[in-house]
Design a protein around this motif. Sequence first.
Motif, PDB file in Angstrom:
ATOM      1  N   GLY A   1      73.928   6.299  -4.895  1.00  0.00           N
ATOM      2  CA  GLY A   1      73.709   6.258  -6.255  1.00  0.00           C
ATOM      3  C   GLY A   1      75.049   5.170  -6.601  1.00  0.00           C
ATOM      4  N   MET A   2      75.948   5.352  -6.040  1.00  0.00           N
ATOM      5  CA  MET A   2      77.097   4.889  -6.806  1.00  0.00           C
ATOM      6  C   MET A   2      76.407   3.295  -6.067  1.00  0.00           C
ATOM      7  SD  MET A   2      78.980   6.128  -8.456  1.00  0.00           S
ATOM      8  CE  MET A   2      79.867   4.174  -8.915  1.00  0.00           C
TER       9      MET A   2
ATOM     10  N   ASN B   1      78.512  14.905 -16.706  1.00  0.00           N
ATOM     11  CA  ASN B   1      79.554  15.653 -15.680  1.00  0.00           C
ATOM     12  C   ASN B   1      80.940  15.789 -15.702  1.00  0.00           C
ATOM     13  OD1 ASN B   1      79.707  16.863 -12.866  1.00  0.00           O
ATOM     14  ND2 ASN B   1      79.751  14.870 -11.806  1.00  0.00           N
TER      15      ASN B   1
ATOM     16  N   PHE C   1      71.161  14.766 -13.313  1.00  0.00           N
ATOM     17  CA  PHE C   1      70.810  16.046 -13.591  1.00  0.00           C
ATOM     18  C   PHE C   1      70.255  17.129 -13.841  1.00  0.00           C
ATOM     19  CE2 PHE C   1      76.296  18.006 -13.593  1.00  0.00           C
ATOM     20  CZ  PHE C   1      76.668  16.322 -12.303  1.00  0.00           C
TER      21      PHE C   1
ATOM     22  N   SER D   1      71.388   9.788  -8.562  1.00  0.00           N
ATOM     23  CA  SER D   1      71.728   9.326  -7.292  1.00  0.00           C
ATOM     24  C   SER D   1      70.936  10.343  -5.789  1.00  0.00           C
ATOM     25  CB  SER D   1      73.243  10.147  -7.054  1.00  0.00           C
ATOM     26  OG  SER D   1      73.523  10.407  -5.814  1.00  0.00           O
TER      27      SER D   1
ATOM     28  N   LEU E   1      72.102  10.436   1.331  1.00  0.00           N
ATOM     29  CA  LEU E   1      72.615  10.043   0.370  1.00  0.00           C
ATOM     30  C   LEU E   1      71.161   8.545  -0.206  1.00  0.00           C
ATOM     31  CD1 LEU E   1      75.926   8.671   1.130  1.00  0.00           C
ATOM     32  CD2 LEU E   1      75.914  10.711   0.177  1.00  0.00           C
ATOM     33  N   GLY E   2      71.182   8.069  -1.260  1.00  0.00           N
ATOM     34  CA  GLY E   2      70.493   7.473  -1.815  1.00  0.00           C
ATOM     35  C   GLY E   2      70.521   7.397  -3.192  1.00  0.00           C
TER      36      GLY E   2
END
Length: 396
Positions: free
Chosen positions: A86-87, A158, A186, A205, A217-218
């Motif tokens: 996501g980052m 968040n 979210f 993310s 992760l993705g």
Amino acid sequence: MDNEEFEFDTRAVRAGQHRSAFNENSEGLYLTSSFVHESAAMAAERFAERAPGNVYSRFTNPTVDAFGERLAALEGAEACVATASGMAAVLTCAMALLKSGDHVICSNAVFGSVITLFQKNLGRFGVETTFVAPADVAAWQAAVRPTTRMLFVETPSNPTMELSDIAALAQVARAAGALLVVDNCFCTPAIQRPIELGADIVIHSATKFLDGQGRVLGGAVLGRRELIMGEVYGFLRTAGPSMSAFNAWVVLKGMETLSIRMREQSRRALELARWLEGHPRIERVLCPALESHPQHALARRQQSASGEFLGGAVVSFDVKGGREAAWRVVDQCKVISVTANVGDTKSTITHPASTTHGRISAAARAAAGIGEGLLRVSVGLEAVADVKADLARGLG
Ligand SMILES: *Cc1c(COP(=O)(O)O)cnc(C)c1O
């Protein structure tokens, strides 16, 4: 398949699949770093992007493309670029669309690393960021400068579950000649579709609810074709924050159960939130699905993308007694995992002030409403009774 023709749930299971010559029913997993060419001339054509076809998995890969196509079909986006996390999606979006001298307006209640990325890392390259309260549209408007190029928001935020009015911010962005970027991590497109509400870009993310089982992760950047397949894809293929084919395959399978997970986890989260609201050791509960949420009406408007209102699976709450009392709740958990991740079928609990938001200044935490007694629970698929019992033990 022609996505227009099918319902959301069907697209979640079917979109993006292109069967190979082997006629597999499940999506193929193409673990290969490069692709071969029929001839030197064809290799040259593909490298020059004059002929279609895969060259190298930093650029494109059939499994990663299937992931992107499926997510685009769910978000109602023309195109998607998949990233390693996501980052990496936030970084790719910023590096592709901003330059030195540009100004960004960002919600002060976004994922902690996003604040650090804009303030510290991008600040070094001459991108200036103003942080504003997510729900205060007038503050976003007032922060606009002639150089404002991007508005970045996450809704619900968040970990404080504050909502931003996407349609209102889209108007502010359009009038300023800037792009509205929405992190839809979210809610996921099962609950909220920012592009339909006027956003230019959606960030994901995939690590969270899209995978849904806490495995890989993705990330993803979605939007109009010329924007995504132009500058955004151009940065990805050059710089290489690309998604791995294995991770794409895992998340593809995760998306097949997205709708039922989001519906069921939202229902369980609301049940837990109602119980917490009635608990004497709890100061306040932050959950958009609760009627007591100050923006409940906006939540109903904005988070009903599939026709049914869903509040999401994350519930935050303030425990009376500050850090000591909050840590006691965390330490008494036997079922709920003590981990900062969200979006898993396993319920998770985190103390944001000392973990995910521990690196930002105390002043920034206070501005974002993150107190020492705040806990965030991402509700999974265990029996709600067991999750309640877990929290009840530490609350005393
Ligand atoms: C986790 C998260 C991110 C970052 O994603 P990674 O996959 O961990 O890099 C960004 N935004 C939100 C809302 C998140 O929860």
